[in-house]
Write an enzyme that holds these catalytic residues in place. Sequence first.
Site: not given
Length: 216
Positions: A138, A147
């Site tokens: 979250h 990446h």
Amino acid sequence: MKGEPVVIIGSGGHAKVAIELIRAEAKYQIAGCTGLVEGDFVLDNVPILGNDSVLSAVLTGGVTKAFIAIGDNRLRVKLLAHAREIGFELINAVSPNAVISPSATLGKGIAIMAGAVINACAHIGDGAIVNSNATVDHDCFLSNGTHICPGSALAGNVKIGSESFLGTGACVIPGVRIGDRAIIGAGSVVIRDIPDDMMAMGVPARIIRAVTTSFS
Ligand code: JB3
């Protein structure tokens, strides 16, 4: 095969994965790839149309959507801007087996592989890759061209700068900030902030040197 045509920019391992992600979503049909080696095929039958100099002709030929399938973060961000300048609309390649919170926000040109979890209020920037089984919890913020490699785990409120690379199986504890163009080694556990352009690795991760090249 139905759906609007899309051109894949890139023709290596990441392109194979992207093609299968896009096929699994069944929203687009793959018109072909561009790469450095012409006249070959990717996977079974996706033709390499030529190098990127053919992209303008591909666009005027009616293919208006593109996906950048290049693992190198810096090159992917460069090609993302180039494709946009030409006039392509960038699509996302998202596995139907990824779990994405309805309150998460996604940019364009993003790859999210099978088993990935993007949790509440997380943001994934343009051209980012959240690879197989990686988790972004979250309120995380992934900047453009980042990446997150397979099996990596970001706890809540982690911020990662543009074009940074988090190696396979790396973990980041809550609230850590990793700068731009940083490289975190596979299996590392990041427990403190990492500045821009630094390479860090280990358990806990320690800065070992400045970053001199891009990674994929
Ligand atoms: O780690 C994982 C799970 N995947 C990696 C991925 C994220 O990044 C993968 O293992 C590789 O490390 C890397 O995949 P990528 O970028 O496909 O690497 P490679 O298999 O070496 O293929 C690079 C492709 O990009 C080659 O086909 C080149 O011809 C092509 N290429 C290089 N420069 C380019 C350009 N293609 C285009 N269209 N334009 C370029 O400027």
